[in-house]
Scaffold this motif. Structure first.
Motif, PDB file in Angstrom:
ATOM      1  N   THR A 240      36.769  31.090  46.003  1.00  0.00           N
ATOM      2  CA  THR A 240      35.604  30.781  46.835  1.00  0.00           C
ATOM      3  C   THR A 240      34.455  30.409  45.894  1.00  0.00           C
ATOM      4  O   THR A 240      34.515  30.703  44.690  1.00  0.00           O
ATOM      5  CB  THR A 240      35.201  31.989  47.681  1.00  0.00           C
ATOM      6  N   PRO A 241      33.395  29.768  46.392  1.00  0.00           N
ATOM      7  CA  PRO A 241      32.245  29.464  45.530  1.00  0.00           C
ATOM      8  C   PRO A 241      31.682  30.708  44.842  1.00  0.00           C
ATOM      9  O   PRO A 241      31.291  30.648  43.670  1.00  0.00           O
ATOM     10  CB  PRO A 241      31.231  28.846  46.502  1.00  0.00           C
ATOM     11  N   ALA A 242      31.660  31.839  45.549  1.00  0.00           N
ATOM     12  CA  ALA A 242      31.138  33.081  44.954  1.00  0.00           C
ATOM     13  C   ALA A 242      32.033  33.564  43.814  1.00  0.00           C
ATOM     14  O   ALA A 242      31.543  34.007  42.771  1.00  0.00           O
ATOM     15  CB  ALA A 242      31.017  34.172  46.030  1.00  0.00           C
ATOM     16  N   GLN A 243      33.344  33.479  44.001  1.00  0.00           N
ATOM     17  CA  GLN A 243      34.271  33.885  42.939  1.00  0.00           C
ATOM     18  C   GLN A 243      34.147  32.987  41.715  1.00  0.00           C
ATOM     19  O   GLN A 243      34.168  33.468  40.580  1.00  0.00           O
ATOM     20  CB  GLN A 243      35.706  33.846  43.464  1.00  0.00           C
ATOM     21  N   MET A 244      34.016  31.686  41.947  1.00  0.00           N
ATOM     22  CA  MET A 244      33.881  30.760  40.828  1.00  0.00           C
ATOM     23  C   MET A 244      32.601  31.036  40.041  1.00  0.00           C
ATOM     24  O   MET A 244      32.610  31.054  38.797  1.00  0.00           O
ATOM     25  CB  MET A 244      33.886  29.314  41.334  1.00  0.00           C
ATOM     26  N   LYS A 245      31.516  31.263  40.753  1.00  0.00           N
ATOM     27  CA  LYS A 245      30.243  31.584  40.077  1.00  0.00           C
ATOM     28  C   LYS A 245      30.373  32.881  39.293  1.00  0.00           C
ATOM     29  O   LYS A 245      29.917  32.987  38.152  1.00  0.00           O
ATOM     30  CB  LYS A 245      29.118  31.688  41.107  1.00  0.00           C
ATOM     31  N   THR A 272      37.162  27.714  54.914  1.00  0.00           N
ATOM     32  CA  THR A 272      36.605  28.296  53.690  1.00  0.00           C
ATOM     33  C   THR A 272      36.483  27.214  52.629  1.00  0.00           C
ATOM     34  O   THR A 272      37.440  26.500  52.339  1.00  0.00           O
ATOM     35  CB  THR A 272      37.504  29.426  53.152  1.00  0.00           C
ATOM     36  N   GLN A 273      35.299  27.100  52.039  1.00  0.00           N
ATOM     37  CA  GLN A 273      35.077  26.093  51.010  1.00  0.00           C
ATOM     38  C   GLN A 273      35.697  26.535  49.695  1.00  0.00           C
ATOM     39  O   GLN A 273      35.670  27.709  49.333  1.00  0.00           O
ATOM     40  CB  GLN A 273      33.577  25.838  50.830  1.00  0.00           C
TER      41      GLN A 273
END
Length: 357
Positions: A240-245, A272-273
């Motif tokens: 997810t974007p949060a995991q990648m960040k 989910t993006q």
């Protein structure tokens, strides 16, 4: 065009390697370039139109040179040499072969096999963070693993950290038996397989016991600072974007990071993006972050895999065009909604009034 013929000498010790079993590679070149190939007494006679004969000669010359360098010629080599000859880049196949990354535990050399893979490996050497994006079979993870092991053996980093999101590929696996490690091992198996092949099971176990090699789910990265390490995030399209960040902000001094993913094989829940999609948009202009885009031409598995990848690409492109044709874009919808009007009467006034909604 006029017909021409030319003759190439083939050393006897390289004939079997260059021609393939039952002359399979010769037939492949004949069919693709529409030339006649006659093999006799250590010579290849090529007959056909000028341009086709020139291309066929160049392909055979490159394959003979690869064989002289000790390579076992595969169908992938022949197929790629043929595709390069239409772009007048066939000599690149020998240049690529000069880039040796490392050897497997069995002594087999690991090298990039396509121009896309060569660019990917060069980016890894130059950049602190590299994104390897492409379809299955393009060597994204395997080459990243080879680069990690090489850096580790050369003392460029003190440890290797391999991670990927633990997400099912379209199936609900439920509660797996065993301890925590046993539960996450199936998700990390592709990473183990590559490590065993390059480093050997004994070398892997020895370094794992010392804490020098770590294979863990992405969730284990939170709260850590990863310094002087070679870090590989595999299957990044399932973040997810949060995991990648979260992952990108773990990187410390002296580390090198490779993030691999296939945008066409996402296993995230509907709606989910993907963190990989977001990262490409957000980070594309940051210096010292490289993006290598591999394509179906870079597939180095069984040739059928390349055909499957290209067939799916063509199908998805066709579906995408049909959707655009049948449905107005979001921009068009917004425009229509923004200018929609309604006539209404108030207090007996028959004049038309415009109301936006």
């Amino acid at each position: 065009m006029s017909l021409m013929e030319t003759i190439i000498d083939v050393p006897a010790e390289h004939e079997k390697n260059v021609f393939g079993q039952f002359d399979a590679y010769v037939k492949m070149i004949e069919k693709t370039l529409n030339v006649t190939v006659i093999v006799r007494n250590g010579e290849i006679k090529l007959i056909g139109e000028n341009d086709n004969v020139t291309k066929a000669k160049s392909v055979f010359v490159q394959l003979i040179e690869l064989s002289r360098r000790g390579n076992t010629i595969t169908e992938q080599n022949v197929s790629y040499a043929l595709s390069l000859c239409f772009e007048n880049k066939e000599s690149a196949i020998v240049e690529i072969d000069q880039d040796l990354i490392c050897h497997t535990i069995a002594g087999k050399p690991i090298k990039p096999k396509t121009l896309g893979q060569k660019s990917y490996v060069d980016l890894i050497r130059k950049r602190m963070i590299t994104f390897g994006i492409g379809p299955a079979g393009t060597g994204k993870t395997y080459l990243a693993m080879a680069m990690a092991v090489t850096a580790f053996k050369n003392d460029e980093v003190s440890k290797i950290i391999l991670t990927r999101p633990a997400i099912e590929a379209g199936e609900k696996l439920g509660f797996l038996p065993g301890d925590l490690q046993s539960k996450v091992d199936p998700y990390l198996r592709p990473l183990y397989d590559a490590l065993y092949q390059i480093m050997g099971a004994e070398g892997y176990l020895k370094n794992t016991e010392k804490g020098l090699i770590e294979v863990a789910p992405l969730a284990y990265m939170r709260g850590r600072t990863l310094e002087n390490a070679f870090i590989i995030l595999d299957e990044a399209q399932n973040t997810t974007p949060a995991q990648m960040k979260m992952f990108l902000t773990r990187i410390g001094f002296g580390s090198k990071v490779i993030i691999t993913g296939d945008l066409s094989q996402k296993d995230l829940p509907a709606g989910t993006q993907s963190g990989l999609d977001t990262a490409i948009k957000v980070l594309s202009k940051i210096e010292d972050i490289g993006f290598a885009y591999l394509t179906g031409q870079d597939v180095v598995r069984h040739p059928l895999v390349q055909k499957i990848v290209m067939a799916y690409d063509a199908y998805e492109s066709k579906i995408s065009k049909a959707e655009v044709k049948d449905n107005p874009s979001r921009f068009q919808r917004k425009k229509l909604n923004g200018t929609k009007v309604q006539n209404f009467e108030r207090n007996g006034d028959k004049s038309s009034k415009r109301r936006r909604y």
